[in-house]
Design a protein around this motif. Structure first.
Motif, short mmCIF file in Angstrom:
data_model
loop_
_atom_site.label_atom_id
_atom_site.label_comp_id
_atom_site.label_asym_id
_atom_site.label_seq_id
_atom_site.Cartn_x
_atom_site.Cartn_y
_atom_site.Cartn_z
N ILE A 1 30.35 43.88 20.82
CA ILE A 1 31.26 43.85 19.68
C ILE A 1 30.59 43.28 18.43
CG2 ILE A 1 33.29 43.68 21.15
CD1 ILE A 1 33.38 40.68 20.51
N PHE A 2 29.29 42.97 18.52
CA PHE A 2 28.61 42.26 17.43
C PHE A 2 27.66 43.17 16.66
CE2 PHE A 2 29.38 39.06 20.76
CZ PHE A 2 30.17 38.18 20.05
N ARG A 3 27.56 42.91 15.34
CA ARG A 3 26.49 43.51 14.54
C ARG A 3 25.22 42.68 14.68
NH1 ARG A 3 28.89 45.60 8.70
NH2 ARG A 3 29.87 47.49 9.51
N TRP A 4 25.36 41.38 14.68
CA TRP A 4 24.23 40.47 14.90
C TRP A 4 24.75 39.11 15.34
CZ3 TRP A 4 25.01 36.30 11.90
CH2 TRP A 4 25.62 36.46 10.65
N VAL A 5 23.88 38.35 16.00
CA VAL A 5 24.21 37.00 16.44
C VAL A 5 23.00 36.11 16.19
CG1 VAL A 5 24.86 35.52 18.38
CG2 VAL A 5 25.79 37.83 18.22
N ARG A 6 23.24 34.88 15.74
CA ARG A 6 22.17 33.90 15.53
C ARG A 6 22.55 32.57 16.19
NH1 ARG A 6 22.10 37.00 10.71
NH2 ARG A 6 19.98 37.52 10.00
N PHE A 7 21.61 31.99 16.92
CA PHE A 7 21.78 30.67 17.53
C PHE A 7 20.78 29.72 16.88
CE2 PHE A 7 22.71 33.93 20.70
CZ PHE A 7 23.98 33.58 21.11
N ASN A 8 21.28 28.63 16.31
CA ASN A 8 20.43 27.67 15.59
C ASN A 8 20.44 26.31 16.27
OD1 ASN A 8 19.76 29.37 13.30
ND2 ASN A 8 21.90 29.13 12.68
N GLY A 9 19.29 25.64 16.20
CA GLY A 9 19.18 24.25 16.63
C GLY A 9 18.42 23.45 15.59
N ASN A 10 18.90 22.25 15.25
CA ASN A 10 18.25 21.37 14.27
C ASN A 10 18.06 19.99 14.86
OD1 ASN A 10 18.43 23.08 11.66
ND2 ASN A 10 20.52 23.13 12.47
N GLN A 11 16.95 19.38 14.51
CA GLN A 11 16.65 18.01 14.98
C GLN A 11 16.03 17.24 13.83
OE1 GLN A 11 12.96 17.48 15.67
NE2 GLN A 11 13.43 15.29 15.56
N TYR A 12 16.44 15.95 13.67
CA TYR A 12 15.96 15.13 12.56
C TYR A 12 15.63 13.71 13.05
CZ TYR A 12 18.77 18.65 10.04
OH TYR A 12 19.33 19.82 9.59
N LEU A 13 14.58 13.11 12.50
CA LEU A 13 14.24 11.70 12.70
C LEU A 13 13.79 11.14 11.35
CD1 LEU A 13 12.18 11.71 16.03
CD2 LEU A 13 14.37 10.56 15.66
N THR A 14 14.26 9.95 10.99
CA THR A 14 13.89 9.34 9.72
C THR A 14 13.69 7.84 9.89
OG1 THR A 14 15.20 10.97 8.50
CG2 THR A 14 14.54 9.01 7.30
N TRP A 15 12.61 7.33 9.30
CA TRP A 15 12.32 5.90 9.26
C TRP A 15 12.07 5.48 7.82
CZ3 TRP A 15 9.94 9.51 12.27
CH2 TRP A 15 10.10 9.41 13.66
N ASP A 16 12.27 4.18 7.51
CA ASP A 16 11.80 3.69 6.22
C ASP A 16 10.38 3.16 6.39
OD1 ASP A 16 11.91 1.11 7.29
OD2 ASP A 16 13.70 0.53 6.18
N PHE A 17 9.77 2.73 5.31
CA PHE A 17 8.37 2.30 5.37
C PHE A 17 8.22 0.95 6.07
CE2 PHE A 17 7.39 5.89 2.97
CZ PHE A 17 6.02 5.99 2.75
N GLY A 18 9.32 0.29 6.36
CA GLY A 18 9.28 -0.94 7.15
C GLY A 18 9.40 -0.69 8.64
N GLY A 19 9.51 0.59 9.04
CA GLY A 19 9.58 0.93 10.46
C GLY A 19 10.99 0.98 11.02
N VAL A 20 12.02 0.83 10.17
CA VAL A 20 13.40 0.87 10.64
C VAL A 20 13.84 2.32 10.79
CG1 VAL A 20 15.79 0.25 10.12
CG2 VAL A 20 13.93 -1.33 9.54
N ASN A 21 14.38 2.66 11.96
CA ASN A 21 14.89 4.01 12.17
C ASN A 21 16.22 4.18 11.43
OD1 ASN A 21 16.72 5.83 14.42
ND2 ASN A 21 14.84 6.67 13.58
N LEU A 22 16.27 5.14 10.50
CA LEU A 22 17.45 5.35 9.67
C LEU A 22 18.34 6.47 10.19
CD1 LEU A 22 15.76 5.17 6.14
CD2 LEU A 22 16.82 3.31 7.43
#
Length: 610
Positions: free
Chosen positions: A576-597
Motif C-alpha cells: 500500500i506504500f509509495r515509499w517507506v523510510r526508517f531513520n535512527g539518530n544518536q547523539y553524544l555531547t560533552w563540554d570542554f571540562g569533560g562533563v557529559n551534557l
C-alpha cells in the motif's frame, strides 16, 4: 548503541533492494535560429521545425524507472541573445490539468522545468519552471543538487496554453541570465522534468534514480551551441518611497502625535563586469517592502535564527555560505555560520535610558549607507564572493524631564567585509574553500563600550567524494577573535553562548580584565548517499572562546558533539506504500571540562501511501 548496531546489521543483511542503474547519457542537438519564434505558447512558428523533438521521459516518482502515464516532448533553439525552449506536455484528459495561480516560485499544480548547467562544472545549474497556469519559478542549484535557492529571480519570458492534446510551455531565456565560458563551442548539462500533479508523478528526460548520489553531474547534454558570446548584464532600479502612518496619539509625548511621515530615495544596481563576474550595488536600499518575519516566541536564553528576506543579500547567497556543521541528524549547531546577513542593518543595539530622559523618538533599523557585492565563477571551477557594507551612525532624539531635547547615538558606524573562495577539483569530485569576515566599529561614544571594537573570523573547508560520489568526507576548521573594552569582553564571556560564570564550569572562569577573546571550531563527517542504506556520522566542536555573532551566527560554544544518522529506505512502490523510510539518530555531547551534557537516541519512520 546496541540497537543502532542491530538495525544497521539487519539492513545490510537485507541487501540493496534497488540500486542506481547505469542510465545511458542522453544528448540533444540544438541549432541557431535566424528568425526566432514568437513567445505565445503555441509552438507553431516555422523556427521550431529546425530541430527534432526529444522525449522518452522516464518516471522517477512515484515508481522509479517506470514509463510515465503521459508523454512529454521538448525542443531547444538559440540565437545570439536568447535560449528558446518549447515543451509539449501531452495529456489524454486535458480537462484534468491542474492550473493553479500562485505567487512566483509557487510550484503548484502541473508544471514543467528545465535545469541548465551552463558552467559545465557538474555542480551548479540554473532552473526555470513553468506552471500550466503561466506562473514562473526559478532556482539556483548548487552543491550538486543539495541546495536549491528559490530567491534567485532572473529576467526571462514565458507563455503557456491549453489545447485538446494537453498543454504547452514556451520559454525565452536571455543568455545574460546564464553564466558560461567564452569559447567557440559549448556542451551544457541539461535536465527536463514534468510534474503531473493529480498523480503526484515526476518524469525526467535524463533518467536519474531516486537513490542517485547527486544531481547535476548526472545531467544529459545539450550540444550544438556555437558562436555565442557571454552577455553583460546591466540592471538599475532607483526608487522613491514616501510613507505616512496614523496611530493613536499619546498625551504629552512629542514623538507620538498620531501622525508620522517619511521620504526615502535610493538605488539598486546589478552589473555584469564580465561573463564570470557580477557586481551588485545598493545605496540606501529599499527594504520597506520586504516580507515580514513570522511571529515566534523565544522561551530560551538563546537567540533565534531568521531567514534573510532582503533582495540585495539574497542574490548569490550560496556563494557566501560557510556552515560550521551541516549535520543530516540535525542539532542546535546546524544554523551556525560564518556569515549571517541579518546582522547588517539590524535594529540598533542601544536604548537611551538615562535618568533624566522622559521620551525617546521612535527608531527601527540601522541604515545601510551603501553595500557592494562581487560574485563569480570561472571556467576552471574557481568561485568567489566579496561583500563590503557600511552602516550609519544612528542618532535618536530624546526629550528630558525639563523639556529639553538632544540627540543620542544608538548605533556606531560599522564596516563589514566578507570574502569567500572555492575551487572545484576533478569536475566537482573534490572541493576546497576558505572564508574570511571582518567587523570594525567606530566607538566614538562612551556608552558604546559594551560592543566589540573589532571582530574577525576565518575558516577553511574541504570535501572529497569517493566511488562515483556514493561516499564522501567533509572537513572544516574555523578560528575567531574579538577585541574591545573590558566591559565588552566581560559581556561576551558571560553571555548565553558560553556562561563562563556558571558554577559547574570546570575550566577557567570569567576574567574581567580581558580585552580580547579567541576560539576555534572544527567539524568532520563521513557519509553514504546512494542505495537503500544511507548514513552520516561525524563530530563537531566549539571551543569556549569562539565568537561569531558580530557578522555570523553562533548558538552556543564550549562543547564537543558526536552524531550518527542512518536511514534504510524502500523507494519502489510496494503493497500500500509509495515509499517507506526508517531513520535512527544518536547523539553524544560533552563540554570542554569533560562533563557529559547529552546522551540521546531516537527512531522514526516516514511513509507515503499510494
Amino acid at each position: 548503541m546496541k540497537s543502532v548496531r542491530l538495525i544497521c546489521i539487519l539492513a545490510l543483511l537485507c541487501g540493496e533492494l534497488y540500486a542506481q542503474s547505469d542510465a545511458q547519457l542522453r544528448s540533444y542537438e540544438t541549432t541557431m535560429v535566424q528568425s526566432p519564434p514568437v513567445i505565445d505558447g503555441r509552438l507553431d512558428d516555422a523556427a521550431w521545425d529546425l530541430v527534432d523533438w526529444a522525449g522518452d521521459f522516464i518516471q522517477r516518482q512515484p515508481e522509479d524507472g517506470a514509463a510515465p502515464s503521459q508523454d512529454t516532448k521538448f525542443k531547444i533553439l538559440y540565437d545570439a541573445k536568447y535560449l528558446y525552449v518549447g515543451i509539449r506536455a501531452f495529456d489524454l484528459e486535458p480537462d484534468k490539468v491542474v492550473r493553479r495561480m500562485s505567487r512566483r516560485d509557487g510550484f503548484e499544480g502541473d508544471f514543467v522545468e528545465i535545469n541548465i548547467d551552463s558552467y559545465s562544472d557538474k555542480r551548479t545549474a540554473f532552473s526555470f519552471t513553468a506552471s500550466a497556469s503561466g506562473v514562473k519559478g526559478e532556482e539556483y542549484v548548487s552543491n550538486n543538487g543539495d541546495d536549491w535557492d528559490s530567491t534567485w529571480d532572473p529576467i526571462w519570458y514565458l507563455k503557456t496554453s491549453l489545447d485538446d492534446q494537453g498543454w504547452i510551455a514556451e520559454f525565452k531565456i536571455p543568455l545574460s541570465q546564464l553564466r558560461f565560458a567564452d569559447k567557440e563551442e559549448h556542451v551544457w548539462g541539461i535536465q527536463v522534468m514534468r510534474m503531473l500533479f493529480r498523480k503526484q508523478e515526476r518524469s525526467y528526460w535524463q533518467p536519474i534514480a531516486q537513490d542517485a548520489p547527486g544531481w547535476v553531474h548526472l545531467f544529459g547534454e545539450l550540444r550544438g551551441i556555437r558562436g555565442i558570446k557571454p552577455q553583460k548584464q546591466l540592471e538599475i532600479q532607483p526608487y522613491l518611497l514616501g510613507k505616512m502612518e496614523k496611530s493613536p496619539a499619546e498625551e504629552g509625548n512629542p514623538y507620538a502625535t498620531g501622525s508620522q511621515s517619511d521620504l526615502d530615495v535610493g538605488v539598486d544596481a546589478k552589473i555584469g563586469l564580465t561573463s564570470d563576474i557580477t557586481l551588485d550595488l545598493t545605496i540606501n536600499p529599499d527594504f520597506g517592502q520586504v516580507e515580514a518575519d513570522p511571529s515566534r516566541v523565544n522561551l530560551s536564553a538563546f537567540q533565534l535564527f531568521f531567514q534573510e528576506r532582503r533582495p540585495f543579500f539574497l542574490e548569490g547567497k550560496n556563494t557566501l555560505n560557510f556552515g560550521l556543521t551541516e549535520s543530516v541528524a540535525g542539532g542546535q549547531f546546524n544554523n551556525d555560520n560564518l556569515f549571517y546577513s541579518r546582522r547588517i542593518g539590524g535594529s540598533p543595539s542601544y536604548f537611551p535610558s538615562d535618568e533624566d530622559i522622559e521620551y525617546v523618538d521612535r527608531f527601527e533599523k540601522t541604515r545601510i549607507l551603501g553595500a557592494a557585492k562581487v560574485t563569480g565563477k570561472n571556467k576552471n571551477g574557481f568561485s568567489w564572493g566579496l561583500l563590503e557594507s557600511v552602516t550609519n551612525k544612528e542618532m535618536v532624539e530624546v526629550q528630558d524631564t525639563l523639556g529639553g531635547r538632544r540627540e543620542v547615538a544608538v548605533e556606531p558606524m560599522t564596516n563589514y567585509v566578507v570574502g569567500r573562495v572555492q575551487q572545484d577539483i576533478n569536475q566537482g569530485n573534490a572541493l576546497i574553500g576558505a572564508m574570511f569576515t571582518a567587523t570594525n566599529r567606530r566607538l566614538d561614544e562612551d556608552h558604546f563600550s559594551y560592543l566589540h571594537k573589532s571582530a574577525y573570523s576565518g575558516g577553511v573547508d574541504f570535501t572529497q567524494n569517493f566511488d562515483d560520489r556514493n561516499y564522501y568526507l567533509s572537513l572544516n576548521a574555523v578560528v575567531s577573535n574579538v577585541n574591545g573594552d573590558e566591559e565588552a569582553i566581560y559581556n561576551t564571556q558571560t553571555s548565553s553562548e558560553r556562561y563562563f560564570q556558571r558554577p559547574d564550569n570546570r575550566r577557567k572562569g570569567v576574567d574581567s580584565t580581558r580585552t580580547s577573546l579567541s576560539g576555534t571550531s572544527a567539524t568532520a563527517a563521513i557519509g553514504k548517499r546512494n542505495g537503500n542504506l544511507i548514513f552520516q556520522t561525524g563530530g563537531t566542536m566549539r571551543s569556549p572562546g569562539v565568537e561569531l555573532n558580530d557578522v555570523g551566527f553562533l548558538v552556543q560554544s564550549d562543547y564537543i558533539s558526536q552524531w550518527t544518522w542512518a536511514q534504510y529506505r524502500i523507494l519502489k512502490p510496494f503493497s500500500i506504500f509509495r515509499w517507506v523510510r526508517f531513520n535512527g539518530n544518536q547523539y553524544l555531547t560533552w563540554d570542554f571540562g569533560g562533563v557529559n551534557l547529552q546522551k540521546a537516541i531516537n527512531f522514526n519512520t516516514h511513509a507515503q501511501f499510494k
